[in-house]
Design a protein around this motif. Structure first.
Motif, short mmCIF file in Angstrom:
data_model
loop_
_atom_site.label_atom_id
_atom_site.label_comp_id
_atom_site.label_asym_id
_atom_site.label_seq_id
_atom_site.Cartn_x
_atom_site.Cartn_y
_atom_site.Cartn_z
N ASP A 86 3.20 -8.64 -16.35
CA ASP A 86 3.00 -8.08 -15.01
C ASP A 86 3.59 -8.97 -13.92
OD1 ASP A 86 -0.36 -7.16 -16.01
OD2 ASP A 86 1.52 -6.06 -16.29
N SER A 87 4.04 -10.14 -14.29
CA SER A 87 4.61 -11.07 -13.30
C SER A 87 5.83 -10.42 -12.65
CB SER A 87 5.03 -12.38 -13.98
OG SER A 87 3.89 -13.04 -14.50
N ALA A 88 5.82 -10.35 -11.33
CA ALA A 88 6.86 -9.64 -10.57
C ALA A 88 6.57 -9.83 -9.09
CB ALA A 88 6.86 -8.16 -10.92
N VAL A 89 7.47 -9.29 -8.27
CA VAL A 89 7.17 -9.17 -6.85
C VAL A 89 6.78 -7.72 -6.60
CG1 VAL A 89 8.01 -9.37 -4.48
CG2 VAL A 89 8.81 -10.98 -6.23
N TYR A 90 5.64 -7.53 -5.98
CA TYR A 90 5.14 -6.18 -5.69
C TYR A 90 5.34 -5.93 -4.19
CZ TYR A 90 3.22 -6.14 -10.35
OH TYR A 90 3.10 -6.18 -11.73
N PHE A 91 6.08 -4.88 -3.90
CA PHE A 91 6.34 -4.52 -2.51
C PHE A 91 5.54 -3.27 -2.15
CE2 PHE A 91 9.60 -7.29 -0.97
CZ PHE A 91 10.36 -7.66 -2.07
N CYS A 92 4.96 -3.30 -0.98
CA CYS A 92 4.41 -2.12 -0.37
C CYS A 92 5.40 -1.67 0.70
CB CYS A 92 3.04 -2.43 0.26
SG CYS A 92 2.29 -1.07 1.15
N ALA A 93 5.56 -0.37 0.90
CA ALA A 93 6.47 0.16 1.92
C ALA A 93 5.83 1.38 2.54
CB ALA A 93 7.82 0.51 1.30
N SER A 95 6.67 4.84 5.37
CA SER A 95 7.68 5.60 6.11
C SER A 95 7.00 6.71 6.90
CB SER A 95 8.75 6.16 5.18
OG SER A 95 8.31 7.32 4.53
N GLY A 96 7.70 7.09 7.97
CA GLY A 96 7.23 8.21 8.78
C GLY A 96 8.00 9.46 8.38
N ILE A 97 9.15 9.65 9.04
CA ILE A 97 9.96 10.82 8.73
C ILE A 97 11.30 10.44 8.13
CG2 ILE A 97 8.89 12.29 10.47
CD1 ILE A 97 11.28 11.64 12.29
N GLY A 98 11.50 9.19 7.80
CA GLY A 98 12.81 8.82 7.26
C GLY A 98 12.81 7.46 6.62
N GLU A 99 13.26 6.47 7.38
CA GLU A 99 13.49 5.13 6.83
C GLU A 99 12.27 4.54 6.16
OE1 GLU A 99 15.06 2.46 9.73
OE2 GLU A 99 14.77 0.67 8.49
N LEU A 100 12.52 3.86 5.06
CA LEU A 100 11.48 3.15 4.32
C LEU A 100 11.42 1.71 4.84
CD1 LEU A 100 9.66 3.74 1.82
CD2 LEU A 100 11.49 2.80 0.42
N PHE A 101 10.23 1.27 5.24
CA PHE A 101 10.04 -0.09 5.73
C PHE A 101 9.21 -0.85 4.69
CE2 PHE A 101 11.59 0.09 10.09
CZ PHE A 101 11.64 1.45 10.33
N PHE A 102 9.78 -1.98 4.23
CA PHE A 102 9.10 -2.77 3.22
C PHE A 102 8.28 -3.89 3.84
CE2 PHE A 102 10.83 -1.45 -0.91
CZ PHE A 102 11.93 -0.71 -0.54
N GLY A 103 7.20 -4.25 3.15
CA GLY A 103 6.49 -5.47 3.49
C GLY A 103 7.22 -6.66 2.89
N GLU A 104 6.65 -7.86 3.11
CA GLU A 104 7.29 -9.08 2.62
C GLU A 104 7.13 -9.27 1.12
OE1 GLU A 104 8.65 -11.03 6.39
OE2 GLU A 104 9.23 -10.97 4.28
N GLY A 105 6.23 -8.52 0.53
CA GLY A 105 6.04 -8.60 -0.91
C GLY A 105 4.93 -9.56 -1.31
N SER A 106 4.36 -9.32 -2.48
CA SER A 106 3.38 -10.22 -3.09
C SER A 106 3.96 -10.69 -4.42
CB SER A 106 2.05 -9.49 -3.34
OG SER A 106 1.43 -9.12 -2.13
N ARG A 107 4.19 -12.00 -4.52
CA ARG A 107 4.76 -12.54 -5.76
C ARG A 107 3.61 -12.88 -6.69
NH1 ARG A 107 9.48 -14.40 -7.61
NH2 ARG A 107 10.46 -14.19 -5.57
N LEU A 108 3.55 -12.18 -7.82
CA LEU A 108 2.47 -12.37 -8.78
C LEU A 108 2.99 -13.11 -10.01
CD1 LEU A 108 -0.39 -11.79 -9.92
CD2 LEU A 108 0.52 -9.63 -10.80
N THR A 109 2.29 -14.15 -10.38
CA THR A 109 2.58 -14.88 -11.61
C THR A 109 1.33 -14.87 -12.47
OG1 THR A 109 4.14 -16.34 -10.46
CG2 THR A 109 3.35 -17.06 -12.62
N VAL A 110 1.46 -14.33 -13.67
CA VAL A 110 0.33 -14.29 -14.61
C VAL A 110 0.64 -15.25 -15.76
CG1 VAL A 110 -1.14 -12.86 -16.06
CG2 VAL A 110 -0.09 -11.88 -14.00
N LEU A 111 -0.19 -16.26 -15.89
CA LEU A 111 0.07 -17.29 -16.90
C LEU A 111 -0.56 -16.94 -18.25
CD1 LEU A 111 -0.62 -20.36 -14.59
CD2 LEU A 111 1.59 -19.36 -15.18
#
Lengths: 111, 114
Positions: A86-93, A95-111
């Motif tokens: 599951d280790s990855a960067v998870y982005f939330c985004a 949109s209203g009526i068009g463009e997709l705006f991303f957040g800065e992301g959550s970098r997850l590391t599972v050891l």
């Protein structure tokens, strides 16, 4: 507007632990998306909501993943139990009526 | 569902030269094609988009072309500069300009050599 806000920015956890990622979309946007980014698979859509209702969750890898949007200004993505793959960067985004705006992301590391 | 293929995966060009990144899509119903730029450690951000009723769109040094018959679209960057170094993603959607149902390509790592 501060844009899409995600927390935490970084999370390191051990296999088997529960992980909760949080997102605040841009005010007034009615669609919210959760993406996962890895080197191997690129940007994958996990789930998206429209007016707080889940519309398409076909990208959610398995039952260990769940997402909620209790109101227009907050969403969570939960992984329980977490695994190293599951280790990855998870982005939330959002949109209203068009463009997709991303957040800065959550970098997850599972050891 | 939609499938978007992007080439090349890595592109290295001399500063001042042009760069071209190409994408193909599978769903003939797709009608919205955005391009996103992601700098190292940052979020993807929209740089240009095109809808299916237009064949070409230009914004300063960047342009996008669309060939609906062949189902491919391309990003062109002219007079490249060091700040153009980033990963570029193409995407396609059949939702008529909305972000719903966007399928992304795997990305192109553009390197601008000084």
């Amino acid at each position: 507007d501060a844009g899409v806000i995600q927390s935490p920015r970084h999370e390191v956890t051990e296999m088997g632990q529960e992980v909760t990622l949080r997102c605040k979309p841009i005010s007034g946007h009615n669609s919210l998306f959760w993406y996962r980014q890895t080197m191997m698979r690129g940007l994958e859509l996990l789930i998206y909501f429209n007016n707080n209702v889940p519309i398409d969750d076909s990208g959610m890898p398995e039952d260990r993943f769940s997402a909620k949007m209790p109101n227009a200004s907050f969403s969570t993505l939960k992984i329980q139990p977490s695994e190293p793959r599951d280790s990855a960067v998870y982005f939330c985004a959002s949109s209203g009526i068009g463009e997709l705006f991303f957040g800065e992301g959550s970098r997850l590391t599972v050891l | 569902g939609e499938n978007v293929e992007q080439h090349p995966s890595t592109l290295s060009v001399q500063e001042g030269d042009s760069a071209v990144i190409k994408c193909t899509y599978s769903d003939s119903a797709s009608n919205y094609f955005p391009w996103y730029k992601q700098e190292l450690g940052k979020r993807p951000q929209l740089i240009i988009d095109i809808r299916s009723n237009v064949g070409e769109k230009k914004d300063q040094r960047i342009a996008v072309t669309l060939n609906k018959t062949a189902k491919h679209f391309s990003l062109h960057i002219t007079e490249t500069q060091p700040e153009d170094s980033a990963v570029y993603f193409c995407a396609a959607s059949s939702s008529g300009g909305g972000a719903d149902g966007l399928t992304f390509g795997k990305g192109t790592h553009l390197i601008i050599q000084p």
